[in-house]
Design an enzyme around this catalytic site. Structure first.
Site, PDB file in Angstrom:
ATOM      1  N   ASN A 140      16.861   3.985  26.610  1.00 36.63           N
ATOM      2  CA  ASN A 140      16.299   5.340  26.645  1.00 36.63           C
ATOM      3  C   ASN A 140      17.455   6.302  26.838  1.00 36.63           C
ATOM      4  O   ASN A 140      18.073   6.318  27.901  1.00 36.63           O
ATOM      5  CB  ASN A 140      15.327   5.478  27.812  1.00 36.63           C
TER       6      ASN A 140
ATOM      7  N   ARG B  84      19.159   4.792  30.203  1.00 34.78           N
ATOM      8  CA  ARG B  84      18.572   3.741  31.038  1.00 34.78           C
ATOM      9  C   ARG B  84      18.258   2.583  30.108  1.00 34.78           C
ATOM     10  O   ARG B  84      17.691   2.783  29.029  1.00 34.78           O
ATOM     11  CB  ARG B  84      17.299   4.244  31.709  1.00 34.78           C
TER      12      ARG B  84
ATOM     13  N   GLY C 251      13.512   9.328  31.943  1.00 37.88           N
ATOM     14  CA  GLY C 251      12.797  10.196  32.869  1.00 37.88           C
ATOM     15  C   GLY C 251      13.735  10.621  33.986  1.00 37.88           C
ATOM     16  O   GLY C 251      14.521   9.823  34.508  1.00 37.88           O
TER      17      GLY C 251
ATOM     18  N   ASP D 155      16.399  -1.004  29.589  1.00 42.70           N
ATOM     19  CA  ASP D 155      15.246  -1.720  30.159  1.00 42.70           C
ATOM     20  C   ASP D 155      15.164  -3.147  29.643  1.00 42.70           C
ATOM     21  O   ASP D 155      15.352  -3.400  28.454  1.00 42.70           O
ATOM     22  CB  ASP D 155      13.952  -0.997  29.779  1.00 42.70           C
TER      23      ASP D 155
ATOM     24  N   TYR E 230       2.934   7.764  35.074  1.00 43.71           N
ATOM     25  CA  TYR E 230       2.964   9.161  35.523  1.00 43.71           C
ATOM     26  C   TYR E 230       1.741   9.657  36.256  1.00 43.71           C
ATOM     27  O   TYR E 230       1.783  10.695  36.902  1.00 43.71           O
ATOM     28  CB  TYR E 230       3.175  10.091  34.315  1.00 43.71           C
TER      29      TYR E 230
ATOM     30  N   GLU F 251      14.642  -2.056  25.650  1.00 41.67           N
ATOM     31  CA  GLU F 251      14.977  -0.811  24.964  1.00 41.67           C
ATOM     32  C   GLU F 251      16.029  -0.029  25.723  1.00 41.67           C
ATOM     33  O   GLU F 251      16.286  -0.264  26.902  1.00 41.67           O
ATOM     34  CB  GLU F 251      13.736   0.060  24.777  1.00 41.67           C
TER      35      GLU F 251
ATOM     36  N   GLU G  44       5.678  13.655  24.843  1.00 41.50           N
ATOM     37  CA  GLU G  44       6.228  13.578  26.204  1.00 41.50           C
ATOM     38  C   GLU G  44       6.577  14.954  26.765  1.00 41.50           C
ATOM     39  O   GLU G  44       7.384  15.080  27.696  1.00 41.50           O
ATOM     40  CB  GLU G  44       7.460  12.670  26.199  1.00 41.50           C
TER      41      GLU G  44
HETATM   42  N1  LIG Z   1       7.092  -7.556  24.404  1.00 42.36           N
HETATM   43  C1  LIG Z   1       6.515  -7.164  25.532  1.00 42.36           C
HETATM   44  N2  LIG Z   1       6.032  -8.057  26.421  1.00 42.36           N
HETATM   45  C2  LIG Z   1       5.442  -7.630  27.580  1.00 42.36           C
HETATM   46  N3  LIG Z   1       5.285  -6.355  27.916  1.00 42.36           N
HETATM   47  C3  LIG Z   1       5.736  -5.407  27.077  1.00 42.36           C
HETATM   48  C4  LIG Z   1       6.384  -5.767  25.848  1.00 42.36           C
HETATM   49  N4  LIG Z   1       6.724  -4.621  25.206  1.00 42.36           N
HETATM   50  C5  LIG Z   1       6.319  -3.625  25.980  1.00 42.36           C
HETATM   51  N5  LIG Z   1       5.712  -4.062  27.104  1.00 42.36           N
HETATM   52  C6  LIG Z   1       5.095  -3.222  28.146  1.00 42.36           C
HETATM   53  O1  LIG Z   1       4.840  -1.927  27.578  1.00 42.36           O
HETATM   54  C7  LIG Z   1       5.612  -0.923  28.236  1.00 42.36           C
HETATM   55  C8  LIG Z   1       6.043   0.126  27.246  1.00 42.36           C
HETATM   56  O2  LIG Z   1       6.794  -0.457  26.185  1.00 42.36           O
HETATM   57  P1  LIG Z   1       8.217   0.095  25.753  1.00 42.36           P
HETATM   58  O3  LIG Z   1       8.719  -0.735  24.633  1.00 42.36           O
HETATM   59  O4  LIG Z   1       9.081   0.152  26.948  1.00 42.36           O
HETATM   60  O5  LIG Z   1       7.861   1.534  25.186  1.00 42.36           O
HETATM   61  P2  LIG Z   1       8.217   3.015  25.692  1.00 42.36           P
HETATM   62  O6  LIG Z   1       9.389   3.432  24.887  1.00 42.36           O
HETATM   63  O7  LIG Z   1       7.010   3.800  25.367  1.00 42.36           O
HETATM   64  O8  LIG Z   1       8.538   2.939  27.157  1.00 42.36           O
HETATM   65  C9  LIG Z   1       6.724  -1.716  28.895  1.00 42.36           C
HETATM   66  O9  LIG Z   1       7.243  -1.031  29.997  1.00 42.36           O
HETATM   67  C10 LIG Z   1       6.002  -2.995  29.303  1.00 42.36           C
HETATM   68  O10 LIG Z   1       5.169  -2.770  30.428  1.00 42.36           O
HETATM   69 MG   LIG Z   2       9.840   1.712  28.090  1.00 39.81          MG
END
Ligand SMILES: Nc1ncnc2c1ncn2[C@@H]1O[C@H](COP(=O)(O)OP(=O)(O)O)[C@@H](O)[C@H]1O
Ligand SMILES: [Mg+2]
Length: 356
Positions: free
Chosen positions: A318, A300, A322, A302, A261, A316, A17
């Protein structure tokens, strides 16, 4: 007149990143009030070289992987730079400051290691401490902390790269036994969707695990749902505040690196169109998630809101979200009337309060 507070903004770093960090730092540097703060710009290149000085931002932009540089990156002024050495080398020097502001996403910036170094030198720093940063970076540990706090998380399992390498079909069978397609596959330690894939069948699952294994020894595989993506900004120390929720409408099927991005097509809706009850729920859960990992300063949080049944899942936290001009974190506070520069001041005050 009192001396200005010396603030060192650290950015770049060795993680996937790196480019996002540059753009976040660019905005932070532009917003720091030069009447109040003496600002030191400290860039860390992809190979761990520390560079300070007025030209450090331009230097890092020039050295960045241009294809990964978010389109919101602006031009940076050139200026003198000082080489501070590669961390760990004989000539490495920590730039002097009264307070450090790490604007680094991902491993070695957001994972508690840098925070540990700043603890050791005894200086205040913006954002979460060692434990929260470490938990927030590792999706497997984060889920364990959330589960222990009784927070709602989707069914998931953890696979080690070594298990994958020694018996891939056992891994595929286990996933198919415990979850159903689609599933999301993620390296435990990453962010910005780097190494994350959606798998709809066994072939995609194998590719997804292979990809994630290229980023980390530990891989998280999670039940995929058809979700709305809701995000809340948390600000504070032991009594944190939660912003109004925002919603991300990704340009693609899900919110991958490109949608985040590069293609510029993702939209944010602030405040998210949610009932007052769901709004209150996500705000409560966001603050609980922050406290569950012992957060400080900012995070943040999510969520995934299931479109099919309305269930709300914590996705999650963060700990260094960002911070680019188009990022959700500052925009959610802006919706409550807090300007970007005020937010920066508040984060610096929170860092000093926590240190005290
Ligand atoms: N269990 C899930 N069901 C549906 N979409 C998901 C799921 N996990 C992740 N995503 C999609 O993938 C994206 C990135 O996953 P995330 O766990 O937020 O990782 P990162 O830490 O890289 O942001 C999420 O913003 C969402 O769009
Ligand atoms: Mg995420």
């Amino acid at each position: 007149m009192t001396a200005k507070l010396r603030v060192a903004v650290l950015f770049g770093g060795e993680s996937g990143e790196h480019e996002v960090s540059i753009v976040s730092a660019q905005a932070v540097l532009a917003a720091l009030d030069r009447e109040r703060y003496a600002v030191e710009t400290v860039g860390i290149t992809r190979d761990g070289q520390w560079i300070s000085g007025a030209g450090a931002l331009a230097e890092l932009i020039a050295r960045a992987d241009q294809a990964k540089l978010p389109t919101s990156a602006g031009a940076a002024e050139s200026g003198p730079i000082t080489l501070l050495g590669r961390i760990g080398s004989d000539d490495w020097r920590m730039p002097a400051a009264d307070i450090y502001f790490p604007v680094i996403h991902g491993p070695h910036g957001e994972d508690g290691t840098l925070q540990g170094m700043l603890e050791l030198i005894g200086k205040p720093y913006v954002g979460c401490g060692v434990a929260a940063a470490a938990l927030g970076m590792d999706k497997a540990l984060m889920k364990a902390a959330f589960a222990a706090a009784g927070l709602p998380i989707l069914p998931w399992l953890m696979v080690q790269r070594i298990d994958w390498e020694s018996d891939p079909s056992a891994v595929l069978n286990r996933v198919e036994h415990e979850l159903h397609y689609p599933v999301f596959v993620k390296p435990a330690n990453m962010g910005s969707s780097v190494g994350v894939s959606k798998a709809r069948h066994r072939g995609e699952l194998a590719d997804a695990v292979k990809l994630a294994a290229g980023y980390d020894r530990r891989i998280v595989i999670e039940q995929g749902i058809n979700a709305r993506e809701i995000e809340v900004s948390v600000l504070g120390n032991s009594r944190p505040a939660a912003s109004v929720p925002g919603e991300i409408i990704p340009s693609g099927e899900w919110y991958d690196y490109n949608a985040k991005y590069i293609d510029g097509g993702s939209q944010t809706v602030i405040p998210a169109a949610l009932s007052p009850a769901v709004t209150a729920d996500v705000q409560q859960l966001a603050m609980r998630a922050f406290l569950a990992v012992d957060g400080a300063g900012l995070s943040r949080v999510d969520f995934l809101l299931d479109r099919d049944n309305g269930k709300l899942w914590l996705n999650e936290i963060n700990t260094m979200p960002g911070f680019t001009p188009i990022s959700m974190y500052p925009k959610l506070w802006a919706a409550a009337g807090m300007k970007y520069s005020e937010l920066i001041d508040r984060l610096i005050d929170l860092a000093r309060e926590r240190h005290g």
